[in-house]
Write a protein that holds these residues in place. Structure first.
Motif, short mmCIF file in Angstrom:
data_model
loop_
_atom_site.label_atom_id
_atom_site.label_comp_id
_atom_site.label_asym_id
_atom_site.label_seq_id
_atom_site.Cartn_x
_atom_site.Cartn_y
_atom_site.Cartn_z
N LEU A 195 -2.95 5.87 8.00
CA LEU A 195 -1.42 6.25 8.83
C LEU A 195 -0.37 5.58 8.29
O LEU A 195 -0.49 4.45 8.62
N HIS A 196 0.52 5.75 7.41
CA HIS A 196 1.57 5.17 6.72
C HIS A 196 2.73 4.89 7.65
O HIS A 196 3.12 5.88 8.56
N CYS A 197 3.49 3.72 7.66
CA CYS A 197 4.48 3.62 8.34
C CYS A 197 4.45 3.88 9.75
O CYS A 197 5.02 4.95 10.31
N GLY A 245 -1.84 12.15 -1.10
CA GLY A 245 -0.80 11.95 -0.12
C GLY A 245 0.53 11.36 -0.97
O GLY A 245 0.51 11.39 -2.19
N GLU A 246 1.60 11.43 -0.26
CA GLU A 246 1.58 11.37 1.29
C GLU A 246 1.68 12.80 1.67
O GLU A 246 2.45 13.63 1.17
N MET A 247 1.10 13.07 2.67
CA MET A 247 1.13 14.57 3.21
C MET A 247 1.30 13.93 4.95
O MET A 247 1.08 13.05 5.45
N THR A 250 5.70 -1.46 1.96
CA THR A 250 7.17 -1.43 2.04
C THR A 250 7.81 -0.26 2.42
O THR A 250 9.00 0.10 2.88
N ASP A 251 7.12 0.90 1.94
CA ASP A 251 7.72 2.37 1.70
C ASP A 251 9.08 2.18 1.03
O ASP A 251 9.91 2.92 1.25
N CYS A 252 9.14 1.25 0.17
CA CYS A 252 10.50 1.25 -0.87
C CYS A 252 10.86 2.44 -1.68
O CYS A 252 9.73 3.03 -2.05
N THR A 271 0.74 -1.05 0.09
CA THR A 271 0.17 0.07 -0.04
C THR A 271 1.01 1.22 0.13
O THR A 271 0.32 2.25 0.19
N HIS A 272 2.12 1.16 -0.04
CA HIS A 272 3.00 2.42 -0.08
C HIS A 272 4.23 2.04 -0.66
O HIS A 272 5.18 1.45 -0.02
N ALA A 273 4.46 2.54 -1.98
CA ALA A 273 5.73 2.28 -2.56
C ALA A 273 6.04 3.72 -3.26
O ALA A 273 5.36 4.49 -3.73
N HIS A 274 7.33 4.00 -3.65
CA HIS A 274 7.99 4.77 -4.36
C HIS A 274 8.67 4.49 -5.62
O HIS A 274 9.78 4.57 -5.58
N LEU A 275 8.05 3.81 -6.34
CA LEU A 275 8.74 3.29 -7.83
C LEU A 275 9.20 4.22 -8.57
O LEU A 275 9.88 4.04 -9.56
NI NI Z 1 6.83 7.39 1.57
#
Ligand code: NI
Length: 255
Positions: free
Chosen positions: A152-154, A91-93, A202-204, A5-9
């Protein structure tokens, strides 16, 4: 099948082998990836990736680090991007008082503006909160972010904060840090939060989970986060995957 649900590819570190990274994720049982923008150009790139890859969806927004770059053009761009296909969140914000790369007052203002934009276009929000738990909660309440809900991420707050956010319609997302040896506090949060309000991410390329720690992170590694949650909750992995995937589909209204 899992959802990261959260990646930065969109970042440079994936320029060389992005196709293989997406393919590997698929091979490891990842069904969908939410690619999250952090400023104007990154959000534009994120939307392009969603157009290129079937399994990629997008959130568009301004990270608190980049709050100092936000101007009227950026908000107009975000607004226009929300009209594109496969944009499922804003987001992300949020607030980052750990690194303070933008002044705190400005971070707060940019956070609030994006919440009101989310309400206008009726999309859930992806919140980044580092060392700013009190002000994050305050702004969520003041701006009535519960009208759109989100993630609420990570997550790095307390169980009390997590449960308060859940009451306001939010989901709590866990990333690599839950697998780290010093994760005692975070493990307590996983114990206290119902699986029905939990997401995995992952927040990869950052925050690689054990046993991949130190390497570049990628969506295929989201399985390690799910495995750790299954271990903490003493539940079958299949159950953790089934419920967190259902949650992700609910919050982001995914097919
Ligand atoms: Ni992020």
């Amino acid at each position: 099948m899992l959802i990261d649900t959260h990646a930065h590819l969109d970042v440079d570190r994936f320029h060389r082998d992005r196709d293989e990274v997406v393919k590997r994720a698929q091979e490891k049982g990842v069904e969908k990836i939410i690619n999250v923008g952090f400023d104007g150009p990154s959000s534009e790139m994120a939307v392009k990736l969603a157009e290129k890859y079937d399994m990629v969806y997008t959130a568009v927004g301004i990270h608190p680090h980049d709050a100092k770059k936000a101007d009227d053009d950026t908000y107009e761009l975000l607004y226009n991007l929300t009209k594109r296909d496969k944009v499922v969140a804003l987001g992300e914000m949020g607030l980052d008082y750990y690194r303070n790369l933008s002044p705190r007052e400005l971070q707060q203002e940019v956070f609030k503006t994006q919440i009101s934009l989310a309400k206008e276009v009726d999309l859930p929000i992806v919140i980044h909160d580092r060392d700013a738990h009190g002000d994050t909660l305050k702004i969520i309440k003041q701006e009535r972010a519960s009208l759109v809900g989100g993630v609420l991420h990570c997550f790095s707050g307390s169980s009390e904060m997590a449960l308060e956010c859940i009451k306001m319609g939010f989901y709590i997302s866990f990333a690599g840090p839950v697998t780290y040896p010093n994760a005692r506090r975070l493990i307590k949060v996983v114990e206290d939060v119902p699986l029905e309000r939990m997401l995995v991410e992952t927040d990869c390329p950052w925050l690689s989970p054990e046993p991949q720690r130190g390497k570049r992170n990628e969506p295929a590694y989201v399985q390690y986060v799910a495995e750790k949650i299954a271990e903490i909750k003493n539940m079958p992995l299949e159950e953790v995957i089934r419920i967190t995937t259902k949650n992700a589909k609910d919050v982001f209204r995914l097919p």
